[in-house]
Design a protein around this motif. Structure first.
Motif, PDB file in Angstrom:
ATOM      1  N   SER A 138       8.396 -41.144  13.467  1.00  0.00           N
ATOM      2  CA  SER A 138       8.407 -40.068  13.969  1.00  0.00           C
ATOM      3  C   SER A 138       7.834 -40.225  14.729  1.00  0.00           C
ATOM      4  O   SER A 138       6.952 -39.044  15.004  1.00  0.00           O
ATOM      5  CB  SER A 138       8.973 -38.863  13.492  1.00  0.00           C
ATOM      6  OG  SER A 138       9.715 -38.493  12.475  1.00  0.00           O
ATOM      7  N   CYS A 193      13.054 -42.561  13.832  1.00  0.00           N
ATOM      8  CA  CYS A 193      12.928 -41.382  14.146  1.00  0.00           C
ATOM      9  C   CYS A 193      14.384 -40.309  14.281  1.00  0.00           C
ATOM     10  O   CYS A 193      15.850 -40.859  14.413  1.00  0.00           O
ATOM     11  CB  CYS A 193      12.903 -41.132  15.933  1.00  0.00           C
ATOM     12  SG  CYS A 193      12.086 -39.648  16.230  1.00  0.00           S
ATOM     13  N   HIS A 245      11.133 -33.592  12.915  1.00  0.00           N
ATOM     14  CA  HIS A 245      10.167 -34.144  12.678  1.00  0.00           C
ATOM     15  C   HIS A 245       9.307 -33.125  12.089  1.00  0.00           C
ATOM     16  O   HIS A 245       8.434 -31.654  11.487  1.00  0.00           O
ATOM     17  CB  HIS A 245       9.176 -33.348  14.229  1.00  0.00           C
ATOM     18  CG  HIS A 245       7.894 -34.229  14.307  1.00  0.00           C
ATOM     19  ND1 HIS A 245       7.957 -35.464  15.088  1.00  0.00           N
ATOM     20  CD2 HIS A 245       6.736 -33.992  14.291  1.00  0.00           C
ATOM     21  CE1 HIS A 245       6.823 -36.528  14.726  1.00  0.00           C
ATOM     22  NE2 HIS A 245       5.414 -35.053  14.415  1.00  0.00           N
ATOM     23  N   SER A 261       4.465 -39.745  12.964  1.00  0.00           N
ATOM     24  CA  SER A 261       3.900 -38.897  14.371  1.00  0.00           C
ATOM     25  C   SER A 261       2.763 -39.538  15.089  1.00  0.00           C
ATOM     26  O   SER A 261       2.856 -40.920  15.094  1.00  0.00           O
ATOM     27  CB  SER A 261       3.751 -37.676  14.083  1.00  0.00           C
ATOM     28  OG  SER A 261       3.389 -36.461  15.427  1.00  0.00           O
ATOM     29  N   TYR A 280      11.916 -35.236   6.346  1.00  0.00           N
ATOM     30  CA  TYR A 280      12.386 -36.720   6.791  1.00  0.00           C
ATOM     31  C   TYR A 280      11.902 -37.816   6.548  1.00  0.00           C
ATOM     32  O   TYR A 280      12.178 -38.599   5.713  1.00  0.00           O
ATOM     33  CB  TYR A 280      12.302 -36.251   8.610  1.00  0.00           C
ATOM     34  CG  TYR A 280      12.681 -37.633   9.472  1.00  0.00           C
ATOM     35  CD1 TYR A 280      14.675 -37.833  10.109  1.00  0.00           C
ATOM     36  CD2 TYR A 280      11.602 -38.571   9.582  1.00  0.00           C
ATOM     37  CE1 TYR A 280      14.620 -39.486  10.223  1.00  0.00           C
ATOM     38  CE2 TYR A 280      12.963 -40.080  10.652  1.00  0.00           C
ATOM     39  CZ  TYR A 280      13.792 -40.306   9.962  1.00  0.00           C
ATOM     40  OH  TYR A 280      14.013 -40.922  10.548  1.00  0.00           O
ATOM     41  N   ASP A 340      14.463 -34.835  16.290  1.00  0.00           N
ATOM     42  CA  ASP A 340      12.988 -35.158  17.202  1.00  0.00           C
ATOM     43  C   ASP A 340      12.157 -34.461  17.567  1.00  0.00           C
ATOM     44  O   ASP A 340      13.291 -35.354  19.162  1.00  0.00           O
ATOM     45  CB  ASP A 340      12.467 -36.175  16.353  1.00  0.00           C
ATOM     46  CG  ASP A 340      10.963 -35.919  15.735  1.00  0.00           C
ATOM     47  OD1 ASP A 340      10.132 -36.136  16.796  1.00  0.00           O
ATOM     48  OD2 ASP A 340      10.656 -36.403  15.134  1.00  0.00           O
TER      49      ASP A 340
END
Length: 266
Positions: free
Chosen positions: A149, A209, A242, A125, A246, A213
């Motif tokens: 992600s 990703c 997300h 992220s 994952y 997400d």
């Protein structure tokens, strides 16, 4: 068993004590060799221990350290700092912290391969954004970089989230960065704005990703821009959202990628 230490050290860039965790493979104690290092970055609101406490597979980082004979460093930055050096806040100098203070701390205190051929960086992220940004801006420090992600574009208007969260994100960015331009040509404060730098360096990248997400559009945009610029990279989309399910599945692929890239240097 691989060993995990939590360490506190003084950061010159931030003028305060900072914490990180470092994971050693079992062989570290017995051998005298130098090891490659993977810097593994946390997401927004996270901390240095997330990658140890939140993954869905117990002992995942020690397993990866053993399997690939690497040191793993998980640093900590401010909650929504995006690994920036803020042009407005002296307290937000996390890019300098990682690139200057932390790498120096690790190379001086542990047996590392203290060159770009011995370093990779990835994260989830906000940490994916940090890893891609730091490697693009410091190709002399990292031979490979990854994003899981990741926030490939900080423009919240293309994130699949509620309007109020989009507005909050923009306000937080304004506090950190001032007024920035969100359309092409993109700001250098967003990963998609660094394609020119990526084209000039040879940092190897893996970007993945989940198909559910909320940041998928930013990852697809990054992939298309890299393709258009002719920048080599691995790009993966697979089922997932997300979340830690994952990322627990994604991280072993990154280590495998880093190991393969490292072999080309040694």
């Amino acid at each position: 068993m691989a060993q995990v230490d939590t360490v506190s050290h003084y950061s010159q860039s931030l003028k305060k004590e900072m914490r990180y965790a470092i994971t050693f493979p079992e062989s570290y104690k017995e051998s005298e060799k130098n090891y490659p290092v993977v810097y593994l970055l946390h997401g927004a609101g996270g901390n240095f221990s997330n990658w140890h406490t939140s993954v869905k597979q117990s002992g995942l980082l020690p397993d990866l350290a053993n399997q690939h004979e690497m040191l793993i460093v998980t640093p900590e930055v401010g909650p929504f700092s995006y690994y920036y050096d803020s042009p407005l806040m002296d307290t937000v100098r996390y890019s300098s912290y990682i690139a200057i203070d932390l790498i120096k701390e690790i190379d001086e205190n542990y047996r590392t391969i203290a060159s770009r051929e011995g370093r990779a960086i990835t994260g989830l992220s906000m940490g994916g954004h940090g890893a891609i940004m730091l490697s693009a801006e410091n190709p002399d420090l990292f031979y490979a970089a990854g994003s899981m992600s990741g926030v490939m574009n900080i423009d919240t208007s293309i994130w699949d989230i509620a309007e109020e969260r989009k507005m909050l994100g923009k306000r937080q960015q304004k506090d950190l960065l001032g007024e920035i331009y969100y359309d092409a040509p993109f700001s250098p404060y967003t990963a998609v704005g660094l394609i020119g730098k990526m084209k000039q360096n040879d940092v190897r990248m893996i970007i993945d990703c989940g198909t559910k997400d909320f940041l998928l559009k930013t990852n697809r945009q990054m992939h298309q821009l890299l393709l258009a610029a002719g920048v080599p990279h691995d790009y993966i989309e697979r089922p997932g959202a997300h979340n830690w399910e994952y990322w627990t599945e994604a991280i072993p692929y990154h280590f495998l990628f880093f190991k393969q890239q490292l072999k080309k240097h040694h």
